[in-house]
Design a protein around this motif. Structure first.
Motif, PDB file in Angstrom:
ATOM      1  N   ASN A  89       8.690   8.289   7.194  1.00  0.00           N
ATOM      2  CA  ASN A  89       7.300   7.825   7.241  1.00  0.00           C
ATOM      3  C   ASN A  89       7.130   6.470   6.565  1.00  0.00           C
ATOM      4  O   ASN A  89       6.320   5.643   6.995  1.00  0.00           O
ATOM      5  N   PHE A  90       7.891   6.252   5.503  1.00  0.00           N
ATOM      6  CA  PHE A  90       7.793   4.981   4.789  1.00  0.00           C
ATOM      7  C   PHE A  90       8.215   3.827   5.691  1.00  0.00           C
ATOM      8  O   PHE A  90       7.557   2.782   5.739  1.00  0.00           O
ATOM      9  N   THR A  91       9.302   4.010   6.426  1.00  0.00           N
ATOM     10  CA  THR A  91       9.772   2.964   7.343  1.00  0.00           C
ATOM     11  C   THR A  91       8.818   2.804   8.516  1.00  0.00           C
ATOM     12  O   THR A  91       8.493   1.679   8.921  1.00  0.00           O
ATOM     13  N   ALA A 127       0.794  -1.227   0.000  1.00  0.00           N
ATOM     14  CA  ALA A 127       0.000   0.000   0.000  1.00  0.00           C
ATOM     15  C   ALA A 127       0.828   1.279   0.000  1.00  0.00           C
ATOM     16  O   ALA A 127       0.517   2.219  -0.749  1.00  0.00           O
ATOM     17  N   PRO A 128       1.900   1.410   0.816  1.00  0.00           N
ATOM     18  CA  PRO A 128       2.628   2.694   0.834  1.00  0.00           C
ATOM     19  C   PRO A 128       3.346   3.027  -0.464  1.00  0.00           C
ATOM     20  O   PRO A 128       3.782   4.170  -0.643  1.00  0.00           O
ATOM     21  N   PHE A 129       3.472   2.075  -1.366  1.00  0.00           N
ATOM     22  CA  PHE A 129       4.081   2.356  -2.662  1.00  0.00           C
ATOM     23  C   PHE A 129       3.112   3.110  -3.578  1.00  0.00           C
ATOM     24  O   PHE A 129       3.540   3.708  -4.576  1.00  0.00           O
ATOM     25  N   TYR A 130       1.820   3.062  -3.262  1.00  0.00           N
ATOM     26  CA  TYR A 130       0.805   3.649  -4.140  1.00  0.00           C
ATOM     27  C   TYR A 130      -0.055   4.715  -3.453  1.00  0.00           C
ATOM     28  O   TYR A 130      -0.718   5.494  -4.139  1.00  0.00           O
ATOM     29  N   PHE A 131      -0.060   4.763  -2.119  1.00  0.00           N
ATOM     30  CA  PHE A 131      -0.896   5.715  -1.392  1.00  0.00           C
ATOM     31  C   PHE A 131      -0.047   6.457  -0.362  1.00  0.00           C
ATOM     32  O   PHE A 131       1.031   6.004   0.025  1.00  0.00           O
ATOM     33  N   TYR A 132      -0.579   7.598   0.078  1.00  0.00           N
ATOM     34  CA  TYR A 132       0.124   8.440   1.048  1.00  0.00           C
ATOM     35  C   TYR A 132       0.225   7.700   2.375  1.00  0.00           C
ATOM     36  O   TYR A 132      -0.780   7.323   2.982  1.00  0.00           O
ATOM     37  N   SER A 133       1.441   7.506   2.847  1.00  0.00           N
ATOM     38  CA  SER A 133       1.669   6.653   4.014  1.00  0.00           C
ATOM     39  C   SER A 133       1.052   7.230   5.288  1.00  0.00           C
ATOM     40  O   SER A 133       0.579   6.478   6.143  1.00  0.00           O
ATOM     41  N   VAL A 134       1.048   8.559   5.444  1.00  0.00           N
ATOM     42  CA  VAL A 134       0.495   9.152   6.664  1.00  0.00           C
ATOM     43  C   VAL A 134      -1.009   8.894   6.754  1.00  0.00           C
ATOM     44  O   VAL A 134      -1.534   8.600   7.834  1.00  0.00           O
TER      45      VAL A 134
END
Length: 324
Positions: free
Chosen positions: A149-151, A17-24
């Motif tokens: 944020n990604f991590t 999911a975080p590869f395609y959507f805003y992680s926050v």
């Protein structure tokens, strides 16, 4: 086997999911999933309507932030500390309120919530109306850098999965069956030798601790904590999430929290229309979907199974029913 396949698909989608959507935004959804699960354990499975559940959510956010700002303790322990503090607060408030039921219990918890809110408003370490700013993310386990944020998304994902698993195990344990029995017929449970007040108090503490973990997660995601997290509108929002997803269902809080947070995010630029939309959703759910999204889908699936059942299957179901 289908259930394991579904879990595997969900796990893969969550990882990607975080590869395609805003992680926050995704992390915010997960924080409120934990919060909604904690509230559903209290209302859906215990029958206790707490109008002040945000005091555990917001209180733990402040405690987690204070731990991270004043000590070198790792982030996961600080979040756990916030959950423990919320659980202790729940123990005190639950002990004082557990003899009340229905609207009395709801209003007393609201009063305690407002009391806690004003304590945080006046406390020097909270920053008052400005909130607690610049909460650091100390290294995970003391050596893993999570400033990105990604991590940090995967840390939040792991904690959310653990909390949902604990929620699942509590509901499916013998204790969970006793909780539902207390909700449905408290006098009968008492006649069997159980103490309903102690049973409900334990559920209240577990729910408060889970809400605290959710608050600690949110504080570390945004790296600040505000009075809004401890305010009564947040308590109302988690009630809406639970009703929308399905009261007393396992995955209802997941759908309810995701739906409300994503809707708020989409309508953020429209100001007060976000609150209007929440009111409309609540009205529609109360009038047309009283069992929530998951509850209505489960009822529809059950109806279709009965309708499509063969005569042999129907005969077996009739034979399986106990004789009165």
């Amino acid at each position: 086997m289908p259930r394991l396949l579904i879990l595997a698909v969900v796990a893969v989608l969550a990882i990607l999911a975080p590869f395609y959507f805003y992680s926050v935004t995704l992390m915010t959804v997960m924080c409120f999933i934990v919060f909604a699960c904690s509230f559903n354990l209290l209302l859906g499975y215990t029958g206790l309507l707490c109008f002040g559940h945000a005091m555990f959510f917001g209180g733990a956010a402040y405690i987690t932030g204070q731990i991270l700002k004043t000590t070198p303790i790792s982030t996961e322990l600080a979040i756990l500390g916030g959950g423990v503090a919320a659980g202790l607060l729940g123990l005190v408030i639950g002990y004082l309120t557990m003899r009340r039921q229905g609207i009395q219990f709801a209003m007393i918890t609201l009063a305690f919530s407002q009391f806690v809110y004003f304590i945080f408003l006046q406390a020097p370490f909270t920053g008052g109306e400005d909130g607690m700013q610049a909460i650091p993310r100390n290294a995970l386990f003391g050596f893993v850098d999570i400033t990105s944020n990604f991590t940090f998304y995967y840390v939040v994902l792991a904690i959310t999965a653990l909390c949902v698993f604990i929620y699942y195990r509590v509901v499916h344990s013998p204790y969970g069956e006793v909780l539902k029995a207390v909700r449905d017929n408290q006098p009968r449970v008492e006649s069997l030798g159980f103490d309903p007040e102690k049973i409900k108090l334990v559920a209240f503490v577990i729910s408060a601790a889970m809400a605290g973990v959710a608050g600690g997660l949110k504080a570390t995601v945004y790296q600040f904590a505000t009075l809004t997290d401890a305010s009564w509108p947040v308590s109302g929002e988690v009630i809406l999430m639970t009703l929308l997803g399905g009261l007393g269902t396992l995955i209802g809080p997941v759908f309810g929290a995701a739906g409300i947070i994503l809707l708020n995010d989409y309508l953020a630029g429209f100001g007060e229309w976000a609150l209007v939309s929440q009111g409309v959703i609540l009205l529609v759910v109360i009038v047309f979907f009283r069992r929530g999204i998951v509850g209505e889908l489960a009822a529809l699936a059950k109806y279709l199974r009965r309708r499509n059942a063969t005569p042999e299957t129907k005969a077996k179901q009739v034979e399986a029913k106990p004789a009165h």
